[in-house]
Design an enzyme around this catalytic site. Structure first.
Site, PDB file in Angstrom:
ATOM      1  N   GLY A   1       0.840  -1.196   0.000  1.00 52.53           N
ATOM      2  CA  GLY A   1       0.000   0.000   0.000  1.00 52.53           C
ATOM      3  C   GLY A   1       0.871   1.239   0.000  1.00 52.53           C
TER       4      GLY A   1
ATOM      5  CB  THR B   1      -3.374   3.223  -0.173  1.00 51.60           C
ATOM      6  OG1 THR B   1      -2.702   2.790   1.006  1.00 51.60           O
ATOM      7  CG2 THR B   1      -3.021   4.666  -0.445  1.00 51.60           C
TER       8      THR B   1
ATOM      9  N   GLY C   1      -8.007  13.401   0.839  1.00 50.20           N
ATOM     10  CA  GLY C   1      -6.784  14.139   0.624  1.00 50.20           C
ATOM     11  C   GLY C   1      -5.753  13.912   1.704  1.00 50.20           C
TER      12      GLY C   1
ATOM     13  CD  GLU D   1     -13.702  14.810   7.328  1.00 52.83           C
ATOM     14  OE1 GLU D   1     -13.677  13.656   7.799  1.00 52.83           O
ATOM     15  OE2 GLU D   1     -13.068  15.745   7.807  1.00 52.83           O
TER      16      GLU D   1
ATOM     17  NE  ARG E   1     -13.055  11.552   8.934  1.00 49.68           N
ATOM     18  CZ  ARG E   1     -12.155  11.078   8.104  1.00 49.68           C
ATOM     19  NH1 ARG E   1     -11.509   9.981   8.414  1.00 49.68           N
ATOM     20  NH2 ARG E   1     -11.928  11.674   6.971  1.00 49.68           N
TER      21      ARG E   1
ATOM     22  CG  HIS F   1     -12.972   5.589   7.806  1.00 51.57           C
ATOM     23  ND1 HIS F   1     -13.062   5.197   6.497  1.00 51.57           N
ATOM     24  CD2 HIS F   1     -12.219   6.723   7.808  1.00 51.57           C
ATOM     25  CE1 HIS F   1     -12.402   6.062   5.743  1.00 51.57           C
ATOM     26  NE2 HIS F   1     -11.873   6.979   6.509  1.00 51.57           N
TER      27      HIS F   1
ATOM     28  NE  ARG G   1      -7.879   8.552   9.919  1.00 54.51           N
ATOM     29  CZ  ARG G   1      -8.238   8.687   8.625  1.00 54.51           C
ATOM     30  NH1 ARG G   1      -7.350   9.019   7.739  1.00 54.51           N
ATOM     31  NH2 ARG G   1      -9.466   8.461   8.246  1.00 54.51           N
TER      32      ARG G   1
ATOM     33  N   GLY H   1      -9.062  13.387   9.681  1.00 56.71           N
ATOM     34  CA  GLY H   1      -9.103  13.028   8.268  1.00 56.71           C
ATOM     35  C   GLY H   1      -7.968  13.737   7.552  1.00 56.71           C
TER      36      GLY H   1
END
Ligand code: FAD
Ligand code: SF4
Ligand code: FES
Lengths: 604, 257, 127
Positions: A14, A46, A52, A246, A288, A356, A391, A393
């Site tokens: 990946g 990936t 982004g 998102e 999120r 996710h 995390r 995004g």
């Protein structure tokens, strides 16, 4: 059985694995680098990333701001030294991707364009339309072809590690096309095997994301860190779980409940921002976890709609207009049309939260090295300490590059320091023993003559696993359900001992592969569940329902959880967090931020 | 409960057991949203665990799941049972991608495509590509320059176009639509200086001139890449580059005399 | 051992798309035939008698019918060619690629203009 010797082995093709392989190969072109992956590199998950990759880019932005967003977003559980290193190196890595040909979206003047992303104060997310991960992965794969010293082993399934007192010595892999076992020796091995989202029923991940690397390292005594933190993405398509990025909210999409009401304003994310004027950290651009939790509350109050069997809310993009949508979010339009038969230009898209991202993973130091000398881990399978409890995004695609490169360079250095291949000869006996274990195990799985008529198939066990994970380890958690899920997982592990497979073939035996993957998933699920049970507080993506546990409790739990496999069982410990650069503060979004800041004299 | 089912037949082939592939029939439940891939997954998990096929993303972006559905190359995850009529006598037929060697069931030898892809040097060639001496700045590229190649950069390497191309079927050495589209993508990139390195392969017998513009590759491409356009634009480039070669060649000879 | 498939001679009969492709390729022949007839006419212009022969031959209803069919086939070939052209040679003006339909329309326009000019010349240049 075939044997090979290399200087550096990368497990995973990946974004993280490719970046690491390129870094190792270009650090020294006399080093021989092997890259193994259970699928062709460009099939790695990936490829599915849409939104982004973040890096401080604009003049009005700063490292300090990116640092703050990341640390606060992670509810102060991030390793701050690591975050600091990350924000300082992300931009250079995205520039390197640009030079390698990544088709970043551009401003009219030819400069790279940045977009807004949830939880980030300023626009700093680089993107390539809404297929950022796809373009990054293909750019990396194609660029890797330039390096003759990278040898790919595509469709090789890594089963195990070879280690001794001096550290790592190599890996054992199954060649999927023949069923043959291979021993590959190297004095530096990088795990880049991706996340484990598939241990949950409803998720945005590809079928291959089963946590293999985490389980392999775990079985060799490396701790899995912060596994209880599993990110739900607020906008997955009902049924399949396919992600609606998102960025669709960054570009101005809004969330509605079944009464067409923008319900996020009721959850400390308001006030309502005007249509078409999204504002960082407000409403739809809150983080999120908050958005997914808001869904749960709406669902409890009966304010969600129905799509098939799923409860859903709606993502409304109609006000953005056809032309804008087709230019900025073409993939979203395609996905909505194909998988829920909705044209976003004309109708709101039904969505619901889906698992996710796994914030936790194989514990490493700030240099990506694990507790086994020469074994590195990077990407979603690793916990270098960047994401803490949640995390943000667009931080993880940058993570793949920054730490992929670091891991590759470190591994190259180690390989040079341990250049003697004598080590490989010393390991012969060990590798033979491990090999024999796997041969027996595979033969045992295939031996249907010993099948217990009551035994279940891997498919049935997998179904039971993902269901119990969703009920017990979902958006909100509580003691009794967690306890029950943990027991279920342990029972499933016992049942697994009786599993047999139908397929007796050596060639592309996917029956066998799925069966082995399930064993890895069971280990990872147990670690997630145990850590979630023991963390008796609410922090970031981990939310407890018990009234006394709904708050963050820094006194007891400003700590990483570490789950290790010791004496055939999972053991939990705690590790201090590096908070040397920024003391824990309040994590606030929307107007709440201003009020809290005023209260604290602006210290938050 | 009244569950509707569909009859499908799937190619089975095990190199250890079978001399040649045969079809096996399954009945699978379906609703409006059941994809071909969902049907295969249903078979694997509920009816017959020995069926082998590739898949991962189930969202039409990883390029793993190409198969022939009623003779047309499709992504299994982006094609739906609801789109096909069927009767018990005429089930929906799922076969491995045409023109590739079949390894097992629905799995073909993808290297037959990827070796071509890797041969076209699909990466930026030029100075200042590796920014070892950081910090560097990103180069400029206008949206117009980006749009020249963007479409050809959308290829997911699924190989459907190869299964659609009779020229590839007749001559496996043909570099083929997907790989040529990728070469063209780099040739059109304002940051690239590698066209002269890529042209010899494209000019060769197995390069662009093997194509007779059947055009079916572009019809089946799930990502709107239009590889046929890339190949035929490649012919224009190739003609130019060969003329230049010819001119340069005679000039060189002239110099020697 | 993997199983090698091979393409049978009748591959193109399996799908409508391939049949249309074969038709497109096949219609090159009538086009060439039409061109030959025309060239024969042009060459026969050198000699009045031969030109008269050519004319009377061309007047034969059967021959007229054959040529009509060839003309239709050629038009079909031109149609396919014009459709493909914008994909082979996309034309860019500034930032945008011209829409394919424009190029197709432009090509047909060119055909009409050329026919008009030819007719005008043949009819002796009178307006
Ligand atoms: C739908 C989606 C959208 C996302 N969008 C964004 C975004 O916009 N921005 C962002 O920053 N992040 C995003 N993410 C997160 C980010 O994409 C992932 O965290 C990241 O791509 C993981 O990369 P990786 O290299 O660690 O793993 P992967 O890309 O998953 O690669 C894992 C590799 O390991 C190999 N492997 C695994 N097990 C084995 C084994 N046993 N033997 C051999 N090989 C093995 C696989 O074959 C594969 O090559 C998104 C994630 C998803 C699911
Ligand atoms: S050009 Fe289209 S059909 Fe061919 S490999 Fe690429 S995406 Fe697939
Ligand atoms: S499963 Fe990835 S393209 Fe179909």
């Amino acid at each position: 059985m075939q044997q090979h010797s290399f200087d550096v082995i990368v497990v995973g093709g990946g974004g993280a694995g490719l970046r690491a392989a390129i870094a190792a190969a270009s650090a020294d072109d006399s080093l021989q680098v092997a890259m193994l992956s259970k699928v062709y590199p460009m099939r790695s998950h990936t490829v599915a990333a849409e939104g982004g990759a973040a890096a401080v880019t604009r003049d009005d932005d700063s490292y300090a701001a990116h640092f703050e967003d990341t640390v606060a977003g992670g509810d102060w559980l991030a390793e701050q030294g690591v975050v600091d290193y990350f924000v300082r190196h992300a931009h250079a890595e995205l520039v390197q991707m640009e030079r390698w040909g990544c088709p970043w979206s551009r401003r009219p003047d030819g400069h790279v364009q940045v977009r807004r992303f949830g939880g980030m104060k300023t626009e700093r997310t680089w993107f390539a339309a809404d297929k950022t991960g796809f373009h990054m992965l293909h750019t990396l794969y194609q660029t890797s072809l330039k390096y003759p010293n990278i040898q790919r082993f595509d469709e090789y399934f890594v089963l195990d590690l070879i280690t001794d007192e001096s550290g790592i010595g190599g890996v054992i892999a199954l060649q999927i096309s023949t069923g043959e076992l291979h021993v590959l020796y190297a004095n530096a091995v990088i795990m880049a095997t991706g996340g484990a989202g598939r241990v949950f029923r409803f998720n945005t991940n590809g079928g291959i994301v089963t946590g293999d690397g985490m389980a392999i390292a775990y079985r060799h005594g490396v701790a899995l860190r912060d596994m209880e933190f599993v990110q739900y993405h607020p906008t997955g398509l009902p049924g399949s779980g396919i992600l609606i990025t998102e960025a669709s909210r960054g570009e101005g999409g809004v969330l509605l409940n079944k009464d067409h009401y923008r319900y996020l304003q009721d959850y400390d994310l308001g006030p309502e921002t005007p249509l078409g004027e999204p504002k960082n950290k407000y409403m739809e651009l809150g983080p999120r976890d908050k958005l997914s939790q808001a869904f749960w509350h709406e669902q409890q109050q009966g304010r969600t709609g129905k799509h098939g069997e799923s409860d859903v809310v709606y993502l409304d993009l109609r006000h953005l207009g056809a032309e804008f949508l087709h230019e900025r979010l073409p993939f979203i339009c395609e996905l909505a049309k194909a998988y829920v038969n909705v044209d976003p230009v004309k109708e709101p898209i039904p969505i619901r939260p889906a698992v996710h991202y796994t914030m936790g993973g194989i514990m490493t130091d700030s240099q990506c090295e694990t507790s086994i000398g020469g074994l590195y881990a990077v990407g979603e399978c690793a916990s270098v300490g960047l994401h803490g409890a949640n995390r943000l995004g667009s931080n993880s695609l940058s993570e793949l590059l920054v730490f992929g490169r670091l891991a590759g360079e470190k591994a190259a250095r180690r390989a040079r320091a341990f250049a003697n291949k004598q080590h490989h000869n010393l390991l012969q006996a060990r590798s033979k023993a491990i090999l024999a274990t796997w041969e027996d195990k595979i033969a045992g799985l295939m031996d249907t003559s010993t099948r217990d008529p009551k035994s279940r198939s891997w498919a049935e066990l997998k179904q039971a696993l993902v269901t119990t994970m969703e009920t017990g380890c979902g958006i909100y958690r509580q003691e009794s359900a967690l306890q029950e899920t943990l027991e279920t997982i342990r029972a499933l592990k016992a049942d697994y001992q009786d599993v047999r497979i139908e397929d007796q073939s050596g060639v592309y035996n996917t029956d066998l592969l799925h069966c082995i993957e399930l064993e890895f998933s069971l280990d990872v699920a147990e670690a997630i569940c145990l850590a979630a049970l023991e963390r008796r507080e609410s922090r970031g993506a981990h939310q407890r329902l018990e009234p006394e546990l709904t708050q963050r409790n820094d006194r007891e739990f400003l700590k990483h959880s570490l789950v290790s496999w010791e004496n055939e069982r999972a053991v939990l410990r705690w590790q201090d967090v590096d908070t040397s650069l920024s003391a824990p503060g309040e994590r606030a979004y929307g107007d709440q931020r201003k009020t809290r800041q005023a209260d604290n004299g602006g210290a938050a | 409960m009244n569950v509707q089912t569909r009859a499908i037949e799937v190619t089975r082939y095990s190199p250890e057991r079978d001399k040649e592939p045969y079809l096996q029939r399954y009945d699978v439940p379906f609703d409006e949203s059941t994809s071909i891939l969902d049907a295969l997954n249903y078979i694997k998990e509920h009816i017959d665990a020995t069926l082998s096929y590739r898949w991962s993303c189930r969202m039409a972006i990883c390029g793993s799941c190409g198969v022939m559905v009623n003779g047309i190359p499709k992504l299994g995850c982006k094609d739906f049972l609801r789109l096909y009529d069927h009767t018990p006598e005429t089930p929906i037929r799922i076969e491995p991608l045409a023109h590739f060697s079949v390894e097992r069931d629905l799995i073909v030898n993808m290297d037959e495509f990827l070796t071509h892809l890797e041969a076209v040097k699909p990466y930026i060639i030029g100075d200042n590509v590796d920014t070892a001496s950081l910090p560097a700045e990103a180069s400029l590229q206008s949206p117009a320059q980006l749009s020249r190649y963007q479409q050809f950069a959308n290829c997911i390497n699924c190989g459907l176009c190869y299964a659609a191309c009779p020229q590839f079927g007749l001559n496996p050495e043909f570099v083929g639509p997907g790989a040529i589209a990728l070469a063209h993508r780099y040739n059109l990139d304002s940051r690239d200086h590698g066209k002269t390195e890529r042209m010899p392969l494209l000019n060769s017998k197995n390069g662009v001139w093997s194509c007779t513009f059947v055009g079916f590759c572009s019809d089946v491409c799930p990502k709107g890449v239009d590889p046929a356009a890339a190949v035929n634009q490649g012919k224009v480039d190739s003609a130019k580059s060969m003329l230049i070669q010819l001119f340069k060649g005679s000039q060189l000879q002239g110099e020697h005399q | 051992m993997s199983y090698k498939t091979s393409l049978s001679g009748s591959w193109w009969r399996k799908h409508r798309f391939f049949k249309l492709y074969m038709l497109r390729e096949a219609t090159v022949l009538p086009l060439a035939f039409l061109l030959c007839s025309l060239l024969a006419g042009v060459f026969s212009l050198q000699d009045a008698e031969r030109f008269a022969q050519w004319q009377s031959f061309m007047g034969n209803p059967l021959i007229v019918a054959v040529h009509l069919i060839a003309l239709l086939a050629s038009l079909y070939h031109a149609f396919t060619f014009f459709q493909l052209f914008p994909r082979v040679m996309p034309i860019r003006l500034g930032d945008k690629t011209l829409p394919a339909q424009w190029l197709v329309a432009a090509q047909w326009l060119a055909v009409v203009v050329i026919i008009a000019i030819v007719l005008w010349v043949v009819s002796g240049g009178e307006p």
